[in-house]
Design a protein around this motif. Structure first.
Motif, PDB file in Angstrom:
ATOM      1  N   ARG A  32       6.165  10.270   1.142  1.00  0.00           N
ATOM      2  CA  ARG A  32       5.273   9.216   0.579  1.00  0.00           C
ATOM      3  C   ARG A  32       5.857   8.048   1.312  1.00  0.00           C
ATOM      4  O   ARG A  32       7.104   7.607   1.558  1.00  0.00           O
ATOM      5  N   ALA A  33       4.876   7.086   1.784  1.00  0.00           N
ATOM      6  CA  ALA A  33       5.270   5.959   2.519  1.00  0.00           C
ATOM      7  C   ALA A  33       4.650   4.622   1.870  1.00  0.00           C
ATOM      8  O   ALA A  33       3.376   4.758   1.219  1.00  0.00           O
ATOM      9  N   THR A  34       5.252   3.721   1.494  1.00  0.00           N
ATOM     10  CA  THR A  34       5.108   2.478   1.029  1.00  0.00           C
ATOM     11  C   THR A  34       5.206   1.368   2.019  1.00  0.00           C
ATOM     12  O   THR A  34       6.190   1.213   2.321  1.00  0.00           O
ATOM     13  N   VAL A  76     -13.746   8.770   6.227  1.00  0.00           N
ATOM     14  CA  VAL A  76     -13.418   9.165   4.984  1.00  0.00           C
ATOM     15  C   VAL A  76     -14.567   8.950   4.057  1.00  0.00           C
ATOM     16  O   VAL A  76     -14.792   9.924   3.297  1.00  0.00           O
ATOM     17  N   TYR A  77     -15.440   8.130   4.339  1.00  0.00           N
ATOM     18  CA  TYR A  77     -16.531   7.566   3.244  1.00  0.00           C
ATOM     19  C   TYR A  77     -17.750   8.326   3.799  1.00  0.00           C
ATOM     20  O   TYR A  77     -18.893   8.023   3.217  1.00  0.00           O
ATOM     21  N   GLU A  78     -17.865   9.095   4.825  1.00  0.00           N
ATOM     22  CA  GLU A  78     -19.126   9.373   5.404  1.00  0.00           C
ATOM     23  C   GLU A  78     -19.717  10.325   4.688  1.00  0.00           C
ATOM     24  O   GLU A  78     -21.072  10.092   4.424  1.00  0.00           O
ATOM     25  N   ASP A  79     -19.142  11.267   3.792  1.00  0.00           N
ATOM     26  CA  ASP A  79     -19.691  12.338   3.088  1.00  0.00           C
ATOM     27  C   ASP A  79     -19.262  12.118   1.728  1.00  0.00           C
ATOM     28  O   ASP A  79     -17.887  12.490   1.295  1.00  0.00           O
ATOM     29  N   PRO A  80     -20.307  11.730   0.869  1.00  0.00           N
ATOM     30  CA  PRO A  80     -19.705  11.580  -0.798  1.00  0.00           C
ATOM     31  C   PRO A  80     -19.236  12.805  -1.224  1.00  0.00           C
ATOM     32  O   PRO A  80     -18.190  12.872  -2.289  1.00  0.00           O
ATOM     33  N   VAL A  81     -19.543  13.942  -0.937  1.00  0.00           N
ATOM     34  CA  VAL A  81     -19.013  15.187  -1.296  1.00  0.00           C
ATOM     35  C   VAL A  81     -17.457  15.618  -1.106  1.00  0.00           C
ATOM     36  O   VAL A  81     -16.912  15.875  -1.831  1.00  0.00           O
ATOM     37  N   THR A  82     -17.257  15.314   0.250  1.00  0.00           N
ATOM     38  CA  THR A  82     -15.722  15.514   0.731  1.00  0.00           C
ATOM     39  C   THR A  82     -15.052  14.373   0.939  1.00  0.00           C
ATOM     40  O   THR A  82     -13.998  14.179   1.682  1.00  0.00           O
ATOM     41  N   THR A  83     -15.415  13.294   0.101  1.00  0.00           N
ATOM     42  CA  THR A  83     -14.582  11.926   0.325  1.00  0.00           C
ATOM     43  C   THR A  83     -13.204  12.068   0.002  1.00  0.00           C
ATOM     44  O   THR A  83     -12.026  11.691   0.574  1.00  0.00           O
ATOM     45  N   GLU A  84     -13.068  12.910  -1.417  1.00  0.00           N
ATOM     46  CA  GLU A  84     -11.748  12.698  -1.745  1.00  0.00           C
ATOM     47  C   GLU A  84     -10.871  13.885  -0.959  1.00  0.00           C
ATOM     48  O   GLU A  84      -9.570  13.520  -0.816  1.00  0.00           O
ATOM     49  N   GLN A  85     -11.337  14.793  -0.293  1.00  0.00           N
ATOM     50  CA  GLN A  85     -10.471  15.651   0.265  1.00  0.00           C
ATOM     51  C   GLN A  85     -10.090  14.952   1.683  1.00  0.00           C
ATOM     52  O   GLN A  85      -9.015  14.800   2.300  1.00  0.00           O
ATOM     53  N   ARG A  86     -11.021  14.152   2.350  1.00  0.00           N
ATOM     54  CA  ARG A  86     -10.737  13.571   3.565  1.00  0.00           C
ATOM     55  C   ARG A  86      -9.642  12.311   3.346  1.00  0.00           C
ATOM     56  O   ARG A  86      -8.922  11.922   4.124  1.00  0.00           O
ATOM     57  N   HIS A  87     -10.009  11.643   2.167  1.00  0.00           N
ATOM     58  CA  HIS A  87      -9.321  10.616   1.877  1.00  0.00           C
ATOM     59  C   HIS A  87      -7.799  11.171   1.763  1.00  0.00           C
ATOM     60  O   HIS A  87      -6.797  10.476   2.080  1.00  0.00           O
ATOM     61  N   ALA A  88      -7.515  12.253   1.002  1.00  0.00           N
ATOM     62  CA  ALA A  88      -6.125  12.615   1.057  1.00  0.00           C
ATOM     63  C   ALA A  88      -5.509  13.054   2.392  1.00  0.00           C
ATOM     64  O   ALA A  88      -4.219  12.903   2.567  1.00  0.00           O
ATOM     65  N   LEU A  89      -6.335  13.794   3.081  1.00  0.00           N
ATOM     66  CA  LEU A  89      -5.906  14.253   4.521  1.00  0.00           C
ATOM     67  C   LEU A  89      -5.206  12.992   5.483  1.00  0.00           C
ATOM     68  O   LEU A  89      -4.103  12.947   5.993  1.00  0.00           O
ATOM     69  N   LEU A  90      -5.962  11.896   5.249  1.00  0.00           N
ATOM     70  CA  LEU A  90      -5.819  10.856   6.123  1.00  0.00           C
ATOM     71  C   LEU A  90      -4.794  10.147   5.694  1.00  0.00           C
ATOM     72  O   LEU A  90      -3.541   9.628   6.330  1.00  0.00           O
ATOM     73  N   ALA A  91      -4.544   9.825   4.243  1.00  0.00           N
ATOM     74  CA  ALA A  91      -3.507   9.193   3.593  1.00  0.00           C
ATOM     75  C   ALA A  91      -2.114  10.136   4.080  1.00  0.00           C
ATOM     76  O   ALA A  91      -1.280   9.449   4.394  1.00  0.00           O
ATOM     77  N   ALA A  92      -2.184  11.416   3.882  1.00  0.00           N
ATOM     78  CA  ALA A  92      -1.058  12.219   4.163  1.00  0.00           C
ATOM     79  C   ALA A  92      -0.649  12.049   5.891  1.00  0.00           C
ATOM     80  O   ALA A  92       0.602  11.959   6.044  1.00  0.00           O
ATOM     81  N   GLU A  93      -1.736  11.767   6.623  1.00  0.00           N
ATOM     82  CA  GLU A  93      -1.257  11.541   8.020  1.00  0.00           C
ATOM     83  C   GLU A  93      -0.694  10.362   8.568  1.00  0.00           C
ATOM     84  O   GLU A  93       0.244  10.030   9.010  1.00  0.00           O
ATOM     85  N   LEU A  97       0.853  -1.269  -0.008  1.00  0.00           N
ATOM     86  CA  LEU A  97      -0.045  -0.001   0.020  1.00  0.00           C
ATOM     87  C   LEU A  97       0.746   1.139   0.029  1.00  0.00           C
ATOM     88  O   LEU A  97       1.791   1.108   0.674  1.00  0.00           O
ATOM     89  N   ALA A  98       0.573   2.332  -0.683  1.00  0.00           N
ATOM     90  CA  ALA A  98       1.129   3.558  -0.765  1.00  0.00           C
ATOM     91  C   ALA A  98       0.516   4.486  -0.096  1.00  0.00           C
ATOM     92  O   ALA A  98      -0.809   4.622  -0.711  1.00  0.00           O
ATOM     93  N   PHE A  99       0.981   5.664   0.545  1.00  0.00           N
ATOM     94  CA  PHE A  99       0.129   6.464   1.336  1.00  0.00           C
ATOM     95  C   PHE A  99       0.958   7.910   0.731  1.00  0.00           C
ATOM     96  O   PHE A  99       2.171   7.968   1.101  1.00  0.00           O
ATOM     97  N   ASP A 100       0.283   8.978   0.066  1.00  0.00           N
ATOM     98  CA  ASP A 100       0.995  10.008  -0.392  1.00  0.00           C
ATOM     99  C   ASP A 100       0.959  10.917   0.619  1.00  0.00           C
ATOM    100  O   ASP A 100       0.226  11.131   1.482  1.00  0.00           O
TER     101      ASP A 100
END
Length: 431
Positions: A211-213, A240-257, A204-207
């Motif tokens: 970046r971490a793999t 992350v998938y709670e709100d379809p409108v903000t999913t992409e933003q939440r996904h990017a923030l969690l992956a960065a964390e 798995l890779a996280f941006d």
């Protein structure tokens, strides 16, 4: 019958764990392969106790009856037919693992090995003979829309709801064998759903930055996670998938964390156990901060709207006062003209002209105010449609609709009286 079905389930699961037989289960049938003669005899008795039908064949695919088993060396293949009553009954844990990844996960299931019921976004898992009303969760953004995948075979789940547990993960549920089967499938699916990129089954890779793999093992991931770590993984995916409108933003923030926090050189399970809820708290804080700019813009827009409404209500109040003054002047003029006509102290044509001009003045003031109110209503409708759609309906009513309505009704009341007086003046002018 329930106890007999559970006995059949326990026997098949024990054989499968020992590696003695192969089990393939659908909602309509169970196929057991590599049965020895002794196992076939036991299976005949168990299935007869349940009351289901079964057909056993030998290596030559000849049908074997119960009393013929001793004459044939085996191995045997048994096909058990389940009753076609519309209930999704799962007898074996292998069958549960085979059926869960399929797209017919929706609905209520009865699982023989289940002791503690649980539910996901798409299904409710109950012990045999139990059930309850169930409705699926609302649609969510598919992980395949936000996670990059290099391999030709897709491993990222298409619907995250199938793997999101509803309710609390208590110790009794974590210890349940049916839930453990679910967890072994859910853990890899959830891990892939929060990754930035998936490379086959093993990494798995996280941006970041940076970046971490990390590597991870599908089979042992759930076993490597503690109950708290699995619950944290579930919580991260749910957020992350709670709100379809903000999913992409939440996904990017969690992956960065995760990329920033997870230690290098260890696998995903070991690393996630060390960071678990901390990354979710960090991602939530980053999300709230990212929304603050939007919040400031929204507050500024609402402040501008409040100022515009305050100006409008002030203008409406001023128009009402102007109309009231014109109405008072018209009433005074009308009384003066009536007095002059009754005493014959003035030229009738002059008096009629004065009455006509006063009537026109009152009518012009009244109609101009109504035209202004109508034009402002149309402008506010455009504001609502194009600029202030983010304001909830109730808030918009309290902020805009109600103040304008309260400010406008005195003008309408005075306007009706003014038109009545102007009509009277017209009558007086042409009488």
């Amino acid at each position: 019958m329930l106890s007999s079905t559970i006995s059949l389930s326990e026997q098949l699961d024990s054989w499968a764990v020992a590696g003695n037989v192969t089990v393939v289960e659908t909602f309509r049938a169970i196929t057991i392969g590599r049965l020895s003669p002794a196992q076939a005899e036991v299976l005949f008795d168990l299935v007869a106790a349940v009351g289901w039908s079964m057909q056993v064949t030998d290596a030559a695919q000849e049908v074997i009856e119960r009393d013929e088993i001793a004459e044939v060396s085996g191995p045997f293949v048994a096909a058990i037919q389940k009753p076609a009553d519309g209930v999704k009954v799962v007898v074996t844990l292998d069958g549960l693992a085979q059926l869960m990844p399929k797209h017919d996960f929706l609905g209520e299931w009865q699982v023989a090995a289940c002791q503690v019921p649980f539910a996901t976004g798409l299904a409710a898992i109950h012990p045999l003979g139990q059930g309850d009303l169930f409705s699926p969760s609302p649609n969510k953004k598919s992980p395949r829309d936000v996670v990059r995948e290099r391999a030709a075979d897709r491993h990222v789940p298409i619907d995250i709801r199938a793997w999101l547990l509803r309710g609390d993960l208590i110790e009794q549920l974590w210890s349940d064998s049916a839930f453990q089967t679910f967890a072994r499938l859910a853990a890899p699916a959830l891990a892939r759903s929060i990754a930035s990129e998936v490379d086959g089954c093993g990494s798995l890779a996280f941006d970041g930055p940076p970046r971490a793999t990390v590597s991870f093992d599908d089979v042992s991931l759930a076993a490597s996670l503690s109950r708290d770590a699995f619950d944290a993984l579930r919580s991260c995916s749910t957020w992350v998938y709670e709100d379809p409108v903000t999913t992409e933003q939440r996904h990017a923030l969690l992956a960065a964390e995760i990329a920033r926090s997870i230690p290098r050189g260890i696998d995903f399970a070991a690393g996630f156990r060390m960071i678990d809820v901390d990354v979710l708290d960090g991602a939530r804080l980053a999300f709230q901060l990212s929304q603050s700019d939007i919040g400031r813009d929204a507050l500024k827009a609402q402040a501008d709207l409040r100022k515009a409404i305050a100006d409008d209500t002030a203008k409406i109040a001023e128009s009402t006062r102007t109309l009231t003054g014109a109405l008072a002047l018209a009433v005074a003029t009308g009384l003066g003209l009536v007095t002059a006509k009754s005493t014959a102290t003035g030229d009738p044509q002059v008096l009629s002209g004065v009455a006509f001009i006063a009537a026109l003045y009152v009518m012009a003031v009244t109609l101009s105010g109504w035209f202004y109110l109508g034009n402002q209503d149309r402008l506010r409708a455009q504001w609502r449609k194009h600029f202030y759609r983010f304001i909830p309906d109730e808030d918009y009513r309290q902020m805009v609709t109600n103040p304008v309505r309260d400010a406008g009704w005195p003008y309408h009341f005075v306007g009706v009286i003014a038109l009545t007086v102007s009509l009277g003046l017209f009558v007086l002018a042409f009488r």
